[in-house]
Design a protein around this motif. Structure first.
Motif, PDB file in Angstrom:
ATOM      1  N   GLU A  99       0.825  -1.210   0.000  1.00 24.24           N
ATOM      2  CA  GLU A  99       0.000   0.000   0.000  1.00 24.24           C
ATOM      3  C   GLU A  99       0.861   1.263   0.000  1.00 24.24           C
ATOM      4  N   THR A 100       1.840   1.307   0.903  1.00 21.50           N
ATOM      5  CA  THR A 100       2.677   2.510   1.026  1.00 21.50           C
ATOM      6  C   THR A 100       3.928   2.440   0.161  1.00 21.50           C
ATOM      7  N   GLU A 101       4.283   1.198  -0.271  1.00 23.57           N
ATOM      8  CA  GLU A 101       5.514   0.936  -1.026  1.00 23.57           C
ATOM      9  C   GLU A 101       6.756   1.252  -0.194  1.00 23.57           C
ATOM     10  N   ASN A 102       6.590   1.285   1.113  1.00 23.73           N
ATOM     11  CA  ASN A 102       7.721   1.502   2.011  1.00 23.73           C
ATOM     12  C   ASN A 102       8.158   0.177   2.626  1.00 23.73           C
ATOM     13  N   LYS A 103       9.358   0.171   3.144  1.00 25.04           N
ATOM     14  CA  LYS A 103       9.966  -1.032   3.699  1.00 25.04           C
ATOM     15  C   LYS A 103       9.478  -1.302   5.121  1.00 25.04           C
ATOM     16  N   VAL A 104       9.320  -2.592   5.428  1.00 25.95           N
ATOM     17  CA  VAL A 104       8.989  -3.028   6.787  1.00 25.95           C
ATOM     18  C   VAL A 104      10.048  -4.043   7.209  1.00 25.95           C
ATOM     19  N   ASP A 105      10.726  -3.774   8.312  1.00 25.30           N
ATOM     20  CA  ASP A 105      11.706  -4.711   8.866  1.00 25.30           C
ATOM     21  C   ASP A 105      11.038  -5.494   9.989  1.00 25.30           C
ATOM     22  N   VAL A 106      11.256  -6.809   9.994  1.00 23.69           N
ATOM     23  CA  VAL A 106      10.615  -7.671  10.980  1.00 23.69           C
ATOM     24  C   VAL A 106      11.681  -8.327  11.862  1.00 23.69           C
ATOM     25  N   TYR A 107      11.499  -8.201  13.172  1.00 27.37           N
ATOM     26  CA  TYR A 107      12.423  -8.765  14.152  1.00 27.37           C
ATOM     27  C   TYR A 107      11.664  -9.716  15.076  1.00 27.37           C
ATOM     28  N   THR A 108      12.364 -10.710  15.618  1.00 29.36           N
ATOM     29  CA  THR A 108      11.721 -11.656  16.530  1.00 29.36           C
ATOM     30  C   THR A 108      12.596 -11.924  17.755  1.00 29.36           C
ATOM     31  N   ILE A 109      11.928 -12.273  18.842  1.00 30.68           N
ATOM     32  CA  ILE A 109      12.573 -12.807  20.040  1.00 30.68           C
ATOM     33  C   ILE A 109      11.843 -14.096  20.375  1.00 30.68           C
ATOM     34  N   SER A 110      12.586 -15.223  20.488  1.00 31.70           N
ATOM     35  CA  SER A 110      11.937 -16.514  20.715  1.00 31.70           C
ATOM     36  C   SER A 110      12.545 -17.245  21.908  1.00 31.70           C
ATOM     37  N   SER A 111      11.693 -17.998  22.598  1.00 29.48           N
ATOM     38  CA  SER A 111      12.156 -18.891  23.653  1.00 29.48           C
ATOM     39  C   SER A 111      11.299 -20.150  23.608  1.00 29.48           C
ATOM     40  N   TYR A 112      11.922 -21.294  23.880  1.00 29.11           N
ATOM     41  CA  TYR A 112      11.237 -22.586  23.759  1.00 29.11           C
ATOM     42  C   TYR A 112      11.113 -23.238  25.129  1.00 29.11           C
ATOM     43  N   ASP A 113       9.894 -23.667  25.446  1.00 31.16           N
ATOM     44  CA  ASP A 113       9.620 -24.384  26.683  1.00 31.16           C
ATOM     45  C   ASP A 113       9.604 -25.881  26.364  1.00 31.16           C
ATOM     46  N   PRO A 114      10.677 -26.630  26.690  1.00 30.21           N
ATOM     47  CA  PRO A 114      10.756 -28.041  26.298  1.00 30.21           C
ATOM     48  C   PRO A 114       9.770 -28.936  27.032  1.00 30.21           C
ATOM     49  N   LEU A 115       9.285 -28.511  28.193  1.00 25.92           N
ATOM     50  CA  LEU A 115       8.325 -29.329  28.920  1.00 25.92           C
ATOM     51  C   LEU A 115       6.954 -29.308  28.254  1.00 25.92           C
ATOM     52  N   LYS A 116       6.572 -28.148  27.739  1.00 28.56           N
ATOM     53  CA  LYS A 116       5.280 -28.014  27.068  1.00 28.56           C
ATOM     54  C   LYS A 116       5.401 -28.114  25.550  1.00 28.56           C
ATOM     55  N   GLN A 117       6.653 -28.139  25.037  1.00 29.92           N
ATOM     56  CA  GLN A 117       6.927 -28.165  23.599  1.00 29.92           C
ATOM     57  C   GLN A 117       6.327 -26.956  22.881  1.00 29.92           C
ATOM     58  N   VAL A 118       6.374 -25.833  23.552  1.00 32.12           N
ATOM     59  CA  VAL A 118       5.783 -24.606  23.019  1.00 32.12           C
ATOM     60  C   VAL A 118       6.856 -23.532  22.873  1.00 32.12           C
ATOM     61  N   GLN A 119       6.871 -22.913  21.717  1.00 38.33           N
ATOM     62  CA  GLN A 119       7.784 -21.799  21.456  1.00 38.33           C
ATOM     63  C   GLN A 119       7.024 -20.485  21.562  1.00 38.33           C
ATOM     64  N   HIS A 120       7.550 -19.583  22.374  1.00 36.73           N
ATOM     65  CA  HIS A 120       6.955 -18.260  22.556  1.00 36.73           C
ATOM     66  C   HIS A 120       7.768 -17.253  21.739  1.00 36.73           C
ATOM     67  N   THR A 121       7.084 -16.507  20.897  1.00 35.12           N
ATOM     68  CA  THR A 121       7.773 -15.566  20.017  1.00 35.12           C
ATOM     69  C   THR A 121       7.119 -14.193  20.074  1.00 35.12           C
ATOM     70  N   THR A 122       7.961 -13.177  20.233  1.00 35.89           N
ATOM     71  CA  THR A 122       7.518 -11.788  20.115  1.00 35.89           C
ATOM     72  C   THR A 122       8.027 -11.264  18.782  1.00 35.89           C
ATOM     73  N   THR A 123       7.119 -10.760  17.968  1.00 36.36           N
ATOM     74  CA  THR A 123       7.469 -10.227  16.649  1.00 36.36           C
ATOM     75  C   THR A 123       7.291  -8.715  16.655  1.00 36.36           C
ATOM     76  N   THR A 124       8.326  -8.011  16.194  1.00 35.57           N
ATOM     77  CA  THR A 124       8.263  -6.552  16.092  1.00 35.57           C
ATOM     78  C   THR A 124       8.390  -6.153  14.636  1.00 35.57           C
ATOM     79  N   ARG A 125       7.412  -5.408  14.160  1.00 31.27           N
ATOM     80  CA  ARG A 125       7.447  -4.895  12.792  1.00 31.27           C
ATOM     81  C   ARG A 125       7.760  -3.407  12.850  1.00 31.27           C
TER      82      ARG A 125
END
Length: 260
Positions: free
Chosen positions: A167-193
């Motif tokens: 829509e804007t033809e401008n750039k979007v940079d995407v960053y993530t922070i992830s941590s994995y809980d091996p007991l629940k087999q669940v990965q928690h991720t925070t995404t910043t655009r």
């Protein structure tokens, strides 16, 4: 998907489409199986209809099911603009009551990972089983739980990718922070655009959180068997490449062999 805090990632359906609408590998694969079935096809956890709509454009009869009001609202809008007759239903996919049976049900976009508990996974598969005809096919994809992906310690913010906002033809940079809980087999991720202007200056930021379950191949094999399915085959991508230990995805093609 089941109702969870994961809704945060989907609060902006238009942004979701900007980032995902272009992907078509799964749709091409699904069309091959759609041609082998008759009657209504059900898209479970359909979102904004990324796969539902192009299949309907090919002449197939589709039902799209999701729990997220905003995603369904956008799906309805897009289908209406294209004069497509798709039935959109707001329901928890672990407790489906559609009053119809199908020869073909699918769930794409790694939606299987949103069912993060054993009860939710069983609920999903039992719901699919109840709505499939005997001998009917269920196709779904989920990320492969590779050691490279999961043994990494919790990270600081890392650059993931960039894309151009259509829509804007401008750039979007995407960053993530992830941590994995091996007991629940669940990965928690925070995404910043980080949305930029023509001068490459950050003018806005959007931060979302998501939690996704990683399920191992032998677990899925047992889950499917217990819920009345037989695996026809499992691949590493939508191009029908056989699964290997370095895969990033698992694509399951299953057949209903008994009622649950």
């Amino acid at each position: 998907m089941e109702k969870s805090d994961n809704f945060e990632e989907y609060e902006d359906p238009i942004l979701y489409d900007k980032e995902n609408e272009f992907y078509r590998d799964d749709v091409i694969f699904l069309e091959k199986w759609a041609k082998k079935s008759k009657g209504i096809i059900i898209d479970v956890a359909c979102g904004t209809g990324r796969a539902t709509i192009p299949l309907a454009q090919k002449g197939f009869n589709l039902i799209g099911v999701d729990l997220h009001k905003g995603m369904l609202r956008e799906a309805k809008k897009k289908a209406s603009n294209l004069n497509l007759q798709i039935e959109w239903i707001e329901q928890d996919c672990t407790k489906l009551e559609l009053k119809v049976k199908s020869e073909f049900i699918f769930s794409v976009g790694n939606s299987f990972q949103h069912f993060i508990t054993n009860e939710a996974q069983d609920g999903l598969l039992m719901s699919v089983n109840r709505h499939l005809e005997k001998g009917g096919v269920f196709i779904f994809g989920t990320r492969f739980p590779s050691s490279e992906e999961l043994i990494q310690p919790a990270s600081d913010e890392e650059f993931w990718r960039s894309y151009i906002d259509t829509e804007t033809e401008n750039k979007v940079d995407v960053y993530t922070i992830s941590s994995y809980d091996p007991l629940k087999q669940v990965q928690h991720t925070t995404t910043t655009r980080k949305f930029k202007n023509w001068d490459e200056e950050v003018v806005d930021e959007v931060r979302t959180n998501i939690s996704l379950r990683y399920t191992f191949p032998k677990e899925i094999e047992r889950l499917l068997t217990m819920n009345g399915f037989q695996i026809i085959y499992v691949n590493k991508d939508w191009n029908e490449t056989p699964l290997t230990e370095d895969s990033s995805q698992m694509i399951y093609v299953c057949r209903k062999v008994k009622n649950i």
